[in-house]
Design an enzyme around this catalytic site. Structure first.
Site, short mmCIF file in Angstrom:
data_model
loop_
_atom_site.label_atom_id
_atom_site.label_comp_id
_atom_site.label_asym_id
_atom_site.label_seq_id
_atom_site.Cartn_x
_atom_site.Cartn_y
_atom_site.Cartn_z
N LYS A 82 41.86 30.91 52.02
CA LYS A 82 40.40 30.89 52.20
C LYS A 82 39.78 30.12 51.04
O LYS A 82 39.97 30.47 49.87
CB LYS A 82 39.89 32.33 52.24
CG LYS A 82 38.55 32.50 52.89
CD LYS A 82 38.27 33.99 53.05
CE LYS A 82 36.94 34.25 53.68
NZ LYS A 82 36.56 35.66 53.58
C1 E4P Z 1 34.41 37.16 55.72
O1 E4P Z 1 35.18 36.25 55.76
C2 E4P Z 1 33.22 37.16 54.85
O2 E4P Z 1 33.59 37.07 53.52
C3 E4P Z 1 32.40 38.40 55.12
O3 E4P Z 1 32.27 38.53 56.54
C4 E4P Z 1 31.07 38.43 54.44
O4 E4P Z 1 30.34 39.53 54.93
P1 E4P Z 1 29.04 40.11 54.18
O5 E4P Z 1 27.95 39.10 54.29
O6 E4P Z 1 28.71 41.35 54.96
O7 E4P Z 1 29.43 40.39 52.77
#
Ligand code: E4P
Length: 219
Positions: free
Chosen positions: A87
């Site tokens: 990622k």
């Molecule tokens: C996933 O890949 C993201 O990091 C995550 O969905 C972010 O979510 P949030 O905005 O609720 O922290």
């Protein structure tokens, strides 16, 4: 549509897996910290545990923000398990690293995507997934679902192979809307996935069916 769970919590991952609907896992440094997993070594061990629990893709986020650092960290993360997806943040060095990973056959998830322009450049670089953050876009009074729609339309016209992983999903309605808008995957916490099951008419209806059965079949 595929479902990923957005957590580092092993119990939640197991519960979602046991529902039989789990296709993968996404994590980020905040979710690791929320589960009390800190320090590079512990985080690495935790990724291995997650990868043993699920067959599908598991996103492991790099901490480095320079291209050399992202590449060496990403290659290391990818070596931990065959289902790790690196990622990478949506920054200039991140795009360079995604191009490199793509040429080496290493899967990537370009994270922190908030515009169609960012989605286009990530797809050009060869990202396997992009993560537009629906909830965080809504938080600033823009329209997260409209962003998914726009990206899906562009990817279809341009025949980009990058998959749209709707992230920052805050409720079951977001999942439904993301599916309709053309997201390939939704990643969300367990309670949000469970929210899809719920409808008051289902609960009332079942209660009535069981009560009527009991009337004709007293214990
Ligand atoms: C996933 O890949 C993201 O990091 C995550 O969905 C972010 O979510 P949030 O905005 O609720 O922290």
């Amino acid at each position: 549509m595929r479902f990923f769970i957005d957590t580092a919590d092993l119990d939640q991952i197991e519960e979602a897996r046991d529902l039989g609907i789990l296709d993968g896992v996404t994590t980020n440094p905040s979710l690791m910290a929320k589960s009390g997993i800190t320090g590079a070594k512990n985080i690495e061990e935790h990724y291995k545990k997650i990868c043993q629990l699920v067959d599908g893709d598991v996103s492991a986020e790099v901490i480095a923000t320079d291209v050399k650092g992202i590449i060496s960290e990403g290659e290391y993360l990818a070596s931990l398990a065959p289902n790790i997806v690196v990622k990478v943040p949506m920054i200039k060095d991140g795009i360079k690293a995604i191009s490199y990973f793509s040429s080496k056959g290493i899967k990537t998830n370009c994270t922190l995507v908030f515009s169609a322009g960012q989605a286009i450049i990530a797809a050009k670089a060869g990202a396997s997934y992009i993560s537009p953050f629906v909830g965080r876009v809504d938080d600033i009074n823009w329209d997260g679902i409209a962003l998914i729609e726009e990206i899906a339309e562009i990817y279809a016209i341009q025949m980009f192979e990058t998959e749209i992983l709707a992230a920052s999903i805050r409720n079951a309605r977001h999942i439904v809307q993301s599916a309709k808008a053309g997201a390939d995957i939704a990643t969300c916490p367990l309670h949000t996935i469970m929210g899809l099951l719920k409808h008051p008419l289902t609960e009332n209806g079942l209660e009535k069916f069981l009560a009527d059965y009991r009337k004709g079949n007293p214990a």
